[in-house]
Enzyme design. Structure first.
Site, PDB file in Angstrom:
ATOM      1  CG  ASP A 141      -2.138  -0.719   1.146  1.00 11.36           C
ATOM      2  OD1 ASP A 141      -2.662  -0.787   0.037  1.00 11.36           O
ATOM      3  OD2 ASP A 141      -2.612  -1.244   2.173  1.00 11.36           O
TER       4      ASP A 141
HETATM    5  C1  BGC Z   1      -0.091   1.557   6.312  1.00 13.90           C
HETATM    6  C2  BGC Z   1      -0.167   0.309   5.536  1.00 13.90           C
HETATM    7  C3  BGC Z   1      -1.601   0.027   5.304  1.00 13.90           C
HETATM    8  C4  BGC Z   1      -2.293   1.212   4.656  1.00 13.90           C
HETATM    9  C5  BGC Z   1      -3.761   0.940   4.520  1.00 13.90           C
HETATM   10  C6  BGC Z   1      -0.767   2.653   5.584  1.00 13.90           C
HETATM   11  O1  BGC Z   1      -0.660   3.821   6.319  1.00 13.90           O
HETATM   12  O2  BGC Z   1       1.236   1.848   6.518  1.00 13.90           O
HETATM   13  O3  BGC Z   1       0.445  -0.739   6.218  1.00 13.90           O
HETATM   14  O4  BGC Z   1      -1.751  -1.059   4.470  1.00 13.90           O
HETATM   15  O5  BGC Z   1      -2.099   2.356   5.400  1.00 13.90           O
HETATM   16  O6  BGC Z   1      -4.514   1.989   4.115  1.00 13.90           O
HETATM   17  O1  IFM Z   2      -1.169  -5.439   1.559  1.00 11.60           O
HETATM   18  C1  IFM Z   2      -1.363  -4.531   2.597  1.00 11.60           C
HETATM   19  C2  IFM Z   2      -2.639  -4.881   3.278  1.00 11.60           C
HETATM   20  O2  IFM Z   2      -3.732  -4.807   2.392  1.00 11.60           O
HETATM   21  C3  IFM Z   2      -2.893  -4.016   4.481  1.00 11.60           C
HETATM   22  N1  IFM Z   2      -1.768  -4.021   5.346  1.00 11.60           N
HETATM   23  C4  IFM Z   2      -0.497  -3.723   4.771  1.00 11.60           C
HETATM   24  C5  IFM Z   2      -0.194  -4.537   3.540  1.00 11.60           C
HETATM   25  C6  IFM Z   2       1.097  -4.073   2.888  1.00 11.60           C
HETATM   26  O3  IFM Z   2       1.069  -2.714   2.592  1.00 11.60           O
END
Ligand code: BGC
Ligand code: IFM
Length: 821
Positions: A486
């Site tokens: 993400d």
């Molecule tokens: C986090 C990620 C997460 C994402 C979801 C980010 O701020 O670091 O780990 O998957 O938000 O929206």
């Molecule tokens: O793949 C994502 C997931 O959808 C939500 N937690 C963090 C992951 C890696 O960014």
């Protein structure tokens, strides 16, 4: 250092000190009603949706951490204590918290009075039962008080925390006998209320928080408890709570048990208006019926026994017995338990996810299915179709949806270009497990609009073609707002300083490409093609196979960096995850996925990529996501470089993709290394360093701080992580090698040479397979012979053995013996 121990016979983790480094929690509930409960009795409850139907209030990021829950105060003389230690924090003479399968039991004592509190959610009811047994262990009679306490949330947890101009005037309750009804919003055409009741006469009650706590009061010393007298307060506006006062006398050696019920009650729709809703008086009939189901200790015990039976049955579908105690413990109990919890919660409610932000994730839930489908295939089927119904007509998808409404979340929207392919992953896992191809015929909406529906097969087709049709300059898939990672926001280049990353920048740029999605496309494309073939869609299968072959070639041409797979190309067509980069030279994700997809397996790329992971990304606590960590902010990469080095996606040990590497190692046949990767992050194997790891030693956390971080080895975000499903897949299907496939059960272990013979019991399509794996020559991979009920099965030509369905057809049990060599 440990703070407890595993009780394998009872399937419990027993915490022996309330002062764990962080709250160590458990989940109660398996279907609709859920509670989170910590080892100090903190937590909260909700019905179906942690945002929209929250029963009890929780204060996030509070000081002290975790200071709201379902509490019982015991007041004997001037001593006030809680069975879970919080919130009074009175020193206890003894304390134990047993987190089990869907229940938690607290056993504690103070001054010869002991309390045993068991909290659980029955299998088929929307309530939490709290069974409290008090025993006088002294030699003199005892008379004391018990005060229960919950703080009600005004249903929508977001509104509850923010909209005080309204909420301070809406709270309403009713009290009838020992039952407290929280009915805020009932008059407003809502058909639900909460019930908090006890099966005994009460000496008093409170429903108004200020009355219970006292002006400027705190739950560590509520005025009512300190004075020992309830005020019979009736909440009107402000903050409704539920508290019962029980006056208890016990002779020496005597015990008494009370059964408390916290329930969500929904009037049947046709009775919505029964009970004169125009003046807000609730219809108590369904609540009374529920109370009658739990009004004795025996009935509560029977419900608890039914819950234990439910879990024993669920966990019996896959069990192993090996020479490794910790392996057995994780496979037989805790991996599968966490898979159930992630299936239920997706990424919504934990001690790190507020329940308010994210609902069900499209990609997350598709992955959670992978580890859950063998437990309750019907629920997996329903979930797959629910997820698919949020897909857009062009094959792209809402990234998240709310569990109650099942509608896509338009605040986040779409544009994560890995999402569509995860749907194929989930569907393939379901079909391989069940052999149920009828799912492909189910009429399934797009964007939750039934007027725009096609059969589910067409959803898969659009998923595959979405990727095929969104390729960038090198012929690799466009990344969109992000792929699995993400925080790799390659189209985020226009983000203004100060703008939130959650906007993820524009949804798609024309250049930024993902080698990771390419790996997914090849791996799950093969499943798509197999499903097409099975359905007689040979032309489409040929189209898919051609696209997959082209993609493999593209990855080897444009996605290989010499020693490992590249991660991506950014908006400026620069390489990401290459030796040419100043930081972030190598990423874990494409190594895992491209090797799992077997891209360049024959050519040696896969082995080389694995060696590079070992060389550049390994640490004693697991494999970090990338190296070198980003030390400066890279606007062209987005959120990833906003984290300090070693945390989260910026070179943290992201537990989720460690099992990808472990599985990939089984592809190249390195069993010892697959095992090493598995055990390094596996909770039971790192229980002894709980003071460093800090989160629960019975479940995975999303992330462990990497070697660049100040707190190397410290975990965060426990429970709700795709690690649960992927690890179970890794160890059960690839290390132990017992893997459902379209036409049968494959047995293809890839184990460390040190692991002795093992046995497994696996339910698969109506047959129980009793598998014995022998490894006389201590090899890491390879099956030389296999018998099914004494008959030889041909294993030549494939790496493992496949037991064709026909061999087991109709049999309740079959015995399988596999010899590795
Ligand atoms: C986090 C990620 C997460 C994402 C979801 C980010 O701020 O670091 O780990 O998957 O938000 O929206
Ligand atoms: O793949 C994502 C997931 O959808 C939500 N937690 C963090 C992951 C890696 O960014």
């Amino acid at each position: 250092m440990k703070f407890g121990y595993f009780d394998d016979a009872k399937k419990e983790y027993v915490i022996t000190s309330p002062r764990t480094p962080l709250p160590w929690i458990n989940y109660l509930g398996s279907k609709d009603f859920f509670s989170l409960i910590s080892n100090t009795c903190g937590g909260y409850s909700f019905y179906k949706d942690a945002k929209l139907l929250r029963l009890t209030r929780y204060r996030y990021n509070n000081v002290p951490f975790d200071s709201n829950g379902h509490y019982y105060y015991i007041k004997e003389g001037d001593t006030i204590w809680n069975p879970g230690w919080m919130p009074t924090k009175t020193e206890l003479d003894s304390y134990e918290c047993h987190h089990g399968m869907g229940y938690s039991t607290f056993r504690s004592s103070k001054n010869d009075l002991s309390a045993e509190l068991t909290a659980f959610v029955p299998v088929d009811d929307s309530c939490e039962i709290n069974k409290l047994t008090l025993t006088n262990n002294g030699s003199a009679p005892k008379t004391f008080s018990v005060f229960s306490y919950v703080e009600f949330c005004l249903w929508n947890a977001m509104d509850d925390m923010t909209n005080f101009q309204r909420n301070f005037s809406t709270g309403e309750v009713e009290v009838h006998g020992s039952a407290i009804y929280h009915k805020t919003e009932y008059r407003e055409r809502r058909n639900h209320y909460a019930l908090y009741a006890v099966n005994a006469p009460i000496a008093g009650f409170d429903t108004d928080r200020d009355s219970f706590l006292g002006a400027y009061g705190e739950n560590s010393a509520p005025e009512v408890v300190v004075t020992g007298a309830s005020k019979d307060s009736m909440a009107s506006g402000w903050a409704p709570v539920g508290s019962h006062h029980l006056s208890v006398s016990l002779a020496p050696g005597e015990s008494k048990t009370f059964v408390f019920v916290l329930a969500y009650i929904e009037n049947p729709i046709d009775q919505k208006w029964v009970g004169r809703p125009e003046d807000g008086v609730i219809n108590r009939a369904p609540a009374e019926a529920l109370m009658a189901r739990y009004d004795t200790t025996e009935k509560a015990d029977a419900a608890l026994a039914a819950l234990k039976e439910y879990w024993d049955k669920l966990l019996s579908h896959f069990t192993i017995s090996s020479s490794e105690e910790k392996l057995d413990r994780m496979v037989n109990v805790w991996h599968q338990y966490q898979c159930m919890v992630t299936f239920n919660m997706s990424r919504s409610a934990s001690y790190f996810e507020s329940g308010i932000g994210r609902g069900m994730g499209f990609r997350d839930s598709c992955q959670d299915l992978l580890g859950f489908v063998h437990l309750i295939p019907d629920r997996a089927r329903e979930r797959i179709l629910d997820i698919a119904a949020t897909q857009f007509e062009d094959g792209s998808a809402y990234h998240q949806y709310q569990p109650l409404t099942k509608k896509g979340n338009s605040d986040i929207g779409s544009g994560f270009n890995d999402d569509p392919l995860w749907l194929i992953a989930g569907a393939a896992a379901y079909i391989k497990e069940t052999g149920d191809y009828t799912i492909l015929d189910e009429m399934t909406p797009y964007d939750s609009d039934p007027s725009k529906a096609t059969d589910f097969m067409e959803h898969l087709r659009r998923s595959f073609h979405y990727t095929m049709e969104h390729l960038g300059p090198h012929g690799l898939p466009l990344i969109g707002r992000a792929d699995w990672n993400d925080c790799l926001n390659l189209n985020c280049f226009s983000t203004e300083p100060g703008e939130s990353f959650q906007t993820f920048g524009p949804s798609e740029g024309p250049n930024a490409e993902s080698v990771f999605i390419a790996g997914m496309f090849v791996r799950y494309g093969k499943d798509y093609a197999a499903i097409c073939r099975h359905r007689g869609m040979d032309d489409e299968a040929a189209v898919a196979e051609k696209a997959i072959a082209d993609m493999e070639k593209t990855v080897l041409d444009a996605g290989w960096d010499g020693e490992w797979f590249l991660r991506a190309y950014d908006h400026y067509k620069n390489k990401v995850g290459s030796k040419e980069c100043e930081e972030g030279k190598i990423f874990i994700e494409p190594q895992g996925f491209c090797v799992m997809a077997e891209i360049g397996l024959k050519e040696g790329n896969c082995l080389k990529a694995m060696q590079s992971v070992e060389k550049y990304l390994d640490t004693k606590y697991g494999i970090v996501l990338l190296q070198p960590a980003y030390h400066r902010y890279h606007v062209e990469l987005g959120e990833i470089s906003s984290y300090p080095p070693g945390y989260k996606e910026n070179a943290g040990i992201f537990c989720h993709n460690n099992p990808w590497i472990s599985i990939a190692e089984t592809v190249v046949g390195r069993g010892s290394r697959a095992w090493q990767v598995y055990t390094r992050t596996c909770p039971a194997y790192i229980e002894d360093i709980s003071e460093i790891h800090r989160t629960e030693p019975y479940v995975y956390s999303q992330m462990i701080a990497g070697k660049d971080a100040r707190n190397f080895g410290e975990a965060k975000n426990s429970w709700l992580t795709g690690t649960a499903a992927w690890t179970f897949l890794d160890v059960s299907q690839y290390i132990l090698g017992i893997r459902p496939d379209y036409d049968g059960l494959v047995i293809d272990p890839c184990i460390p040479s040190s692991l002795d013979d093992f046995t497994a019991r696996r339910d698969f399509r109506g047959t129980t397979y009793h598998v014995t794996v022998k490894n006389p020559n201590h090899v890491e991979k390879g099956v030389i012979s296999m018998t099914v009920d004494g008959k030889d099965v041909d294993v030549s030509g494939i790496s493992g053995g496949m037991i064709p369905i026909a061999l087991a057809d109709g049999k309740k049990d079959v015995n399988v013996e596999v010899v590795m060599g």
